[in-house]
Design an enzyme around this catalytic site. Structure first.
Site: not given
Length: 678
Positions: A37-38, A224-225, A255, A601
């Site tokens: 995503k980044t 973002d997020e 998330q 993770r």
């Protein structure tokens, strides 16, 4: 698009590329864990600039942490081959709003040099208000009052907007504190974190010309997020996006784990209802984990109803099955996990790339004791933050007070630190006189000395600190902020106080202050440094040395490790009983999302475990397996053999009798599982 000028697009998969090149109109990118995503977000920024769709200062990029903002800035700069100054409007919600507010502070009755107070300052201020209003803080804690105030602010309510619909006397009392609290903040020329965004929204709503200036300027907004936004953050974004409608939000509804901070998953789920003609892109290809890990996480999260849906996959290896183990007790769990790390994993994986993720921080105790016993290095991530340590807060308070004398909270912290014979009664006298005459504490002190109202011993101490403050403000004109800090430490007697106490604690404090002075080098001036301190987040810390990582699952979001252990999957602990009692099914879905975050993770190896007994708050508690255990897909799980559990817990040769009160689905699932393992 595939010419040399746009070669950076060749590094994207087809879905990522579509999400980058479709620039116009509202866009929601549903980005699964580890799906890049980044990379998509930063490439999209570069693509806007390369296509000359907007100048860099016409692009607004919003993140949740300073670390994420810095990472984005570095990546964009490399893509467009320019210095970092090419993207000036990039930062956290709070840092960007602080910029807006400094420019338009007068619109909310603040000076441009207002102070941003932290939680400790909030508590002290609320305590003072409760005292003056005769509110018993034993019946209602200042922390609870602050949490309610923060909740109102997250929902976009100033005191005048709060509706006490139930006529609740209890809530009405808190609302009164809220009103006084806001008045005090204005008098102090200060605001808290919630005010930064709330005041900006208020300015935009009440000053259409200011709103129009910014909304026209920002041709493209990227967030973002987005699943972590609260109501007021979403409102702020919608106001800024009103003119051009080019808002692109990236996130993962699976998330969304911060509702306790005010995060509202409905912002994400209803994005296409708020912004008409929304384009939706799903990033499902994962570049982090093995397929078995992804399938385990996907199988678990598929039990949630409130989600937009996606299915993670990878071109990488199938990988090892996720290990599932039941232990006799939490101590055995800690011992066995440490043995796995020490005897197996450590040979192939650095300790830095191994993490133990817990639901509640108390779970780390067993692991800490075990690691200390066997001499394994470990670090607790998310402990006391650097800028929250007492000695650091003392230093910052001195700087804040030099920066602006109205900062009464800073004055209270340092006036008798080190000791200057200025007791609580004297401070109360100064406070009452200041309140009566509408003076800040420093001016109140000066006036009381002129009137000879301060006792001789306290007067000497007060004159000492007042004269020093006057001198330091003169020093501030010709000394850089780092030298000023060193001068304050020496002349206030603070350095001597620490050096004179020869013990480990004070040695650590001295080292921490040295680190503070080192950190100050990175900032051009005092105002910039103080703002950074106020906005700093726990994730911005450096990790050094070979140590295994212990942290909560909440704290692990955004991180990745080669091997991840997830202990304590027991009913009542995970999902957490208190959460279920307070929010029911919504909490259950968030707890399941937390499990999803924990599993994803892991890059190569994942270990899930639960114990039959756990020592908690002085008592041994018999546990049953988490309902999430039964939701893990069988084909991706390897159940490890364990000894004595059936003999210690159940005798399978006799019928089990129990009251209806404990005839829970989790209990029955556990019985079934233990029989199957046997």
């Amino acid at each position: 698009m595939e010419n040399n000028e746009f070669t950076y697009l060749s590094n994207l998969n087809n879905t990522q590329k579509d999400a980058v090149i479709n620039l116009d109109g509202p866009c929601l990118i549903i980005a699964g864990a580890g799906s890049g995503k980044t990379k998509v977000l930063t490439t999209r920024v570069a693509h806007i600039i390369k296509n000359k769709k907007a100048w860099p200062n016409q692009i607004l990029c919003v993140t949740f942490t300073n670390k994420a903002a810095k990472e984005m800035l570095n990546r964009v700069s490399k893509l467009i081959n320019k210095q970092t100054s090419a993207i000036p409007w990039l930062g956290t919600f709070h840092s960007i709003c602080a910029k807006f507010l400094r420019k338009h502070a007068s619109a909310v009755n603040l000076g441009h040099n207002f102070t941003i107070i932290d939680q400790d300052d909030q508590i002290r201020l609320v305590k003072n208000i409760c005292k003056s209003e005769d509110i018993d803080t034993k019946k209602i804690s200042p922390q609870f009052i602050i949490s309610k105030i923060n909740q109102w602010k997250n929902n976009g309510f100033l005191p005048s907007n709060v509706k006490n619909s139930k006529g609740d006397v209890f809530e009405k009392g808190i609302l009164n504190v809220y009103k006084i609290y806001q008045e005090k903040l204005v008098a102090l020329n200060a605001c808290d974190f919630g005010d930064l965004i709330l005041y900006c929204v208020s300015i935009f709503e009440n000053n259409k010309e200011i709103l129009k200036t910014y909304s026209k300027n920002f041709k493209y907004i990227l967030v973002d997020e987005y699943q972590d936004t609260n109501i007021i953050q979403s409102k702020w974004l919608s106001l800024l996006a009103n003119e051009n409608k080019n808002i692109c939000c990236v996130g993962d509804d699976d998330q969304s784990i911060y509702s306790w901070r005010g995060a509202e998953i409905k912002n994400f789920l209803n994005f296409d209802k708020l912004y008409k003609n929304t384009k939706i892109f799903r990033l499902e290809q994962n570049y982090r984990s093995t397929q078995n890990i992804l399938s385990t996480a996907s199988g678990l999260i598929s039990n949630n109803i409130a989600r937009l849906g996606k299915n993670l996959w990878t071109e990488g290896q199938q990988g090892e099955l996720v290990k599932l183990t039941c232990y006799k007790n939490a101590k055995d769990e800690a011992v066995d996990i440490s043995d796995i790390v020490e005897k197996k994993l450590k040979k192939e994986i650095s300790l830095n790339n191994i993490a133990i993720l817990v639901r509640a921080i108390f779970q780390t105790r067993e692991f800490e004791e075990r690691f200390l016993k066997i001499g394994m290095g470990y670090r607790i991530i998310g402990g006391i933050k650097f800028y929250e340590r007492a000695e650091i807060k003392d230093c910052i308070a001195y700087l804040r007070l030099v920066f602006q004398k109205k900062d009464d909270l800073a004055f209270e912290r340092v006036v008798n630190n080190p000791k200057r014979s200025i007791g609580n009664k004297t401070i109360q006298q100064i406070s009452e006189y200041g309140s009566k005459n509408k003076l800040c504490l420093e001016n109140s002190s000066i006036k009381l000395i002129e009137l000879d109202k301060i006792k001789p011993k306290a007067k000497i101490g007060l004159l000492s600190i007042l004269n020093l403050l006057k001198k330091w403000r003169q020093d501030f004109q010709n000394k850089d902020h780092r030298k000023l800090m060193q001068t304050i430490l020496d002349e206030s007697g603070y350095s001597a106080m620490l050096k004179n106490k020869k013990d480990l604690e004070n040695e650590n404090k001295i080292e921490n202050i040295k680190e503070l002075l080192s950190a100050m080098r990175e900032f051009d001036n005092l105002e910039e440094f103080l703002e950074h301190v106020a906005l700093a987040t726990s994730i911005d810390q450096d990790w050094d040395g070979e140590k295994i990582n212990l942290m909560t699952m909440h704290g692990s979001k955004g991180l990745e490790f080669d091997a991840v252990f997830l202990p304590g999957w027991e009913e009542g602990l995970f999902p957490h009983q208190k959460s279920l009692e307070e929010k029911g099914d919504a909490a259950l879905e968030e707890e399941r999302r937390l499990a999803y975050v924990g599993i994803t993770r892991a890059k190569k190896k994942a270990f899930i475990s639960f114990s039959m007994n756990r020592f908690y708050q002085g008592d041994w508690i018999e546990s049953i397996a988490s309902r999430f255990i039964d939701e893990l897909p069988e084909k991706n799980i390897q159940r490890n053999e364990f000894s004595d559990v059936e003999n210690d817990v159940f005798d399978f040769n006799q019928d089990i009798e129990y009251d209806e009160g404990i005839r829970s689905p989790g209990f029955l699932r556990l019985q079934k599982k233990l029989k199957r393992i046997k």
